[in-house]
Design an enzyme around this catalytic site. Structure first.
Site, mmCIF file in Angstrom:
data_model
loop_
_atom_site.group_PDB
_atom_site.id
_atom_site.type_symbol
_atom_site.label_atom_id
_atom_site.label_comp_id
_atom_site.label_asym_id
_atom_site.label_seq_id
_atom_site.Cartn_x
_atom_site.Cartn_y
_atom_site.Cartn_z
ATOM 1 N N ASP A 1 -10.507 -17.549 -14.918
ATOM 2 C CA ASP A 1 -11.162 -17.961 -13.681
ATOM 3 C C ASP A 1 -12.317 -18.937 -13.915
ATOM 4 O OD1 ASP A 1 -11.558 -17.185 -10.729
ATOM 5 O OD2 ASP A 1 -13.557 -16.809 -11.533
ATOM 6 N N HIS B 1 -4.453 -17.601 -3.878
ATOM 7 C CA HIS B 1 -5.292 -16.762 -3.005
ATOM 8 C C HIS B 1 -6.521 -17.505 -2.485
ATOM 9 C CE1 HIS B 1 -7.097 -16.814 -6.881
ATOM 10 N NE2 HIS B 1 -8.188 -16.249 -6.413
ATOM 11 N N ASP B 2 -6.748 -18.722 -2.949
ATOM 12 C CA ASP B 2 -7.914 -19.499 -2.499
ATOM 13 C C ASP B 2 -7.536 -20.596 -1.517
ATOM 14 O OD1 ASP B 2 -9.677 -18.098 -4.137
ATOM 15 O OD2 ASP B 2 -9.391 -19.473 -5.820
ATOM 16 N N GLU C 1 -8.393 -21.996 -14.827
ATOM 17 C CA GLU C 1 -8.671 -22.596 -13.521
ATOM 18 C C GLU C 1 -9.717 -23.672 -13.748
ATOM 19 O OE1 GLU C 1 -10.141 -21.420 -9.023
ATOM 20 O OE2 GLU C 1 -11.178 -20.648 -10.767
ATOM 21 N N ASP D 1 -1.960 -1.354 -3.705
ATOM 22 C CA ASP D 1 -2.311 -0.664 -4.950
ATOM 23 C C ASP D 1 -1.295 -0.965 -6.060
ATOM 24 O OD1 ASP D 1 -0.120 1.241 -4.337
ATOM 25 O OD2 ASP D 1 -1.511 1.922 -2.774
ATOM 26 N N ASP E 1 -6.198 -11.532 -14.910
ATOM 27 C CA ASP E 1 -7.155 -12.556 -14.494
ATOM 28 C C ASP E 1 -8.484 -12.257 -15.201
ATOM 29 O OD1 ASP E 1 -8.576 -14.447 -12.900
ATOM 30 O OD2 ASP E 1 -7.255 -14.019 -11.201
ATOM 31 N N ASP F 1 0.847 -1.198 0.000
ATOM 32 C CA ASP F 1 0.000 0.000 0.000
ATOM 33 C C ASP F 1 0.879 1.244 0.000
ATOM 34 O OD1 ASP F 1 -1.797 2.016 0.502
ATOM 35 O OD2 ASP F 1 -2.127 1.455 2.608
HETATM 36 C C1 GLC Z 1 -12.112 -18.618 -8.502
HETATM 37 C C2 GLC Z 1 -11.222 -17.616 -7.812
HETATM 38 C C3 GLC Z 1 -11.815 -17.299 -6.482
HETATM 39 C C4 GLC Z 1 -13.173 -16.693 -6.715
HETATM 40 C C5 GLC Z 1 -14.049 -17.591 -7.578
HETATM 41 C C6 GLC Z 1 -15.220 -16.848 -8.106
HETATM 42 O O1 GLC Z 1 -12.163 -19.828 -7.856
HETATM 43 O O2 GLC Z 1 -9.912 -18.068 -7.746
HETATM 44 O O3 GLC Z 1 -11.023 -16.446 -5.715
HETATM 45 O O4 GLC Z 1 -13.806 -16.477 -5.484
HETATM 46 O O5 GLC Z 1 -13.369 -18.084 -8.698
HETATM 47 O O6 GLC Z 1 -14.828 -15.931 -9.087
#
Ligand code: GLC
Length: 554
Positions: A201, A331-332, A258, A30, A99, A22
């Site tokens: 995604d 991040h998940d 993904e 940011d 993304d 930040d």
């Molecule tokens: C994917 C992302 C996740 C998000 C989900 C809905 O799994 O990695 O963070 O919450 O899609 O977009």
């Protein structure tokens, strides 16, 4: 002779911009903060940076709910700062990966606001609308991935809309060619800005079945996961081939989808010359602790052989054709040291052990921010301390299944996505140097010890070990090209594998337990390339010991 592409021969670094750096004191990271850290990333040795969504968004799911696909969220900065980031990265040999969240938009996207306004407007079928059942209830008994019904009622239309994820994330209707064209246009906009590729995604959900029916309930709430009912619906690849033709083809970029729900046996339809993406994020190896699906209260003790089999299956899936990403964190997911290793594991040895696997398997390694420092999970006192939307959904689900609040919270401690989202730990000053304001999520208390500044000064740190491993990959093309072969398959303590090319091979051996593990004679021969202990003992691996040897064969 080098038929390999740049993205096969590099490591990718994933940034969660909200938690990275930040520079305004807002408490939220940011874009300028990322630009400021480009030298850190160059020093680490990565060639690409994947940014999780930075587009305008109400941030219900931290940016995975997009309200404008070609803008920048003012909380993160401006388009100009985005351009500066792309240019600054390029100067350092780093490409920026965007993304694309194309299964759904935000419910605040102008497309959805229009679509929901009536049954007759020009965007009326841009989303998935269905009539209620006769009794007025939801069209089917599907549960959204974050918990609760996957349907939300809209009085203006007297209909329900489908959302695979949160209510604020309505699914787009890919059957409509106008929708697809709008999405392709947005992706091409980013290619024109000079990005180096895309992470796509939740892509296995874009195609829905022709007929929507109730499924057999899989939990006490009487519902069935929408995943079970819609994932990987036949016909999905037709959409994706079109996507490839309209956007990806002809560019020197990489794409990684993904793909929860694609099995290793199906990989050849998805990646490689005849597939649609450069790589796919599979889920099998990160889902080993679950009985089925990803219901956090359905966790089971697991064995190392299960993890090894999952990793080997994806290596086999792309052995001849295609390529795979290697990852333990994103991040998940929870922090890998806590997730894959025993509770009493030393976090420094453990982080290095996992890194040794990550960086010596065949594929493109993806490092998640802080993983290179050995960052670990947090465990907050109350569910209300958690920001992550899925933590709340899973907590409710566990409660509905009869677990006590303490038990339900323990599932959250282990799995919460907030574990990976606490601010990046830059140094030992207040808030780990992440912000001068109040961080949007508390900093992990271990920051005085686990932080980049301290680790830069310590030749034995996790960070130093990552740098060595990344360098090792560039110095040993065998680690890029060599054929993968699993060794000691039935061993429940050691993950060992060879990479072979011509008359040379490397052997990686990693002890996943906190006990000494006997090594079969002659597994390790030749020269020791790297290890997380100062020396080697060829008859055993000490707790969490990781080692790589190189030898000449034949
Ligand atoms: C994917 C992302 C996740 C998000 C989900 C809905 O799994 O990695 O963070 O919450 O899609 O977009």
């Amino acid at each position: 002779m080098n038929e390999y592409k740049w993205w096969q021969n590099t490591a990718v670094y994933q940034i969660y911009p909200k938690s990275f750096n930040d520079t305004t004191g807002s408490g939220t990271g940011d874009l300028h903060g990322i630009t400021e850290k480009l030298d850190y990333l160059k020093e680490l040795g990565v060639g690409a940076v994947w940014l999780t969504p930075v587009y305008p968004s109400p941030m219900v799911d931290n940016g995975y709910d997009i309200s404008d696909y070609t803008g920048i969220n003012p909380a993160f900065g401006s388009m100009r700062q985005m351009e500066e980031l792309i240019a600054g990265a390029k100067e350092r040999g780093i490409r920026i990966i965007m993304d694309l969240v194309y299964n759904h938009s935000s419910d605040q996207h102008p497309w959805f606001l229009k679509s929901r306004s009536s049954r007759t407007n020009e965007k009326s079928d841009w989303y998935i609308w269905r009539d209620p059942k006769e009794d007025g209830s939801a069209p089917t008994n599907w549960r959204g991935i974050f918990g609760g019904s996957a349907w939300t009622y809209c009085p203006e239309r007297g209909q329900y809309y489908l959302h695979t994820f949160a209510e604020a994330q309505p699914d787009l209707n890919w059957e409509n060619p106008e929708v697809r064209a709008a999405l392709y246009r947005a992706a091409n906009f980013w290619l024109d800005k000079g990005v180096g590729g895309f992470r796509i995604d939740a892509i296995t959900y874009i195609k829905k079945p022709a007929v929507f029916t109730d499924g057999t309930p899989d939990a006490a709430d009487g519902m069935v996961s929408v995943h079970t009912m819609t994932v990987n619906t036949p016909g999905i690849l037709d959409f994706l081939h079109e996507f490839r033709r309209e956007v990806f083809d002809g560019h020197d970029i990489f794409t990684v989808g993904e793909a929860n729900g694609v099995s290793p046996a199906e990989l050849s339809d998805w990646v490689g010359e005849n597939g649609v993406f450069s790589m796919l994020f599979e889920f099998a190896h990160v889902l080993v602790p679950y009985e089925s699906g990803e219901t956090w209260c359905n966790m089971r003790p697991w064995k190392l052989t299960k993890l090894k089999a999952a990793l080997s299956a994806s290596q086999a899936g792309v052995a001849r054709e295609g390529w795979c990403p290697i990852y333990f964190e994103n991040h998940d997911r929870a922090r890998s040291v806590n997730y894959f290793l025993p509770e009493d594991a030393d976090p420094v040895l453990g982080a290095k052990a996992l890194a040794t696997v990550l960086l010596t398997l065949r594929g493109t390694p993806f490092i998640y921010e802080g993983e290179e420092l050995g960052m670990t999970n947090v465990a907050w006192d109350s569910i209300s301390d958690y920001d992550d939307i899925s933590s709340h959904g899973q907590y409710e689900l566990a409660r509905a299944e009869g677990y006590s609040p303490t038990e339900a919270l323990s599932f959250v401690h282990f799995n919460s996505r907030d574990n990976a989202r606490t601010p990046m730990q830059w140094n030992g000053s207040a808030h780990a140097g992440f912000t001068t304001g109040t961080p949007w999520l508390p900093v992990n208390e271990n920051y005085p010890v686990v932080n980049a500044a301290a680790e830069e000064k310590d030749a034995d740190s996790v960070l130093a070990y990552y740098k060595k491993l990344i360098r090792l990959r560039t110095e040993h093309p065998l680690l890029l090209r060599g054929k993968y072969e699993e060794l000691l398959k039935d061993n429940e303590q050691i993950y060992a594998f060879a990479r072979t090319e011509g008359n040379r091979r490397t052997v990686t051996a990693v002890n996943f337990t906190t006990e000494q593990a006997p090594l079969p004679a002659e597994l390790l021969r030749g020269t020791r390339l790297i290890g997380n202990y100062a020396d080697a003992r060829l008859y055993a691996l000490r707790p969490l010991e990781a080692i790589v040897y190189e030898e000449e064969i034949g």
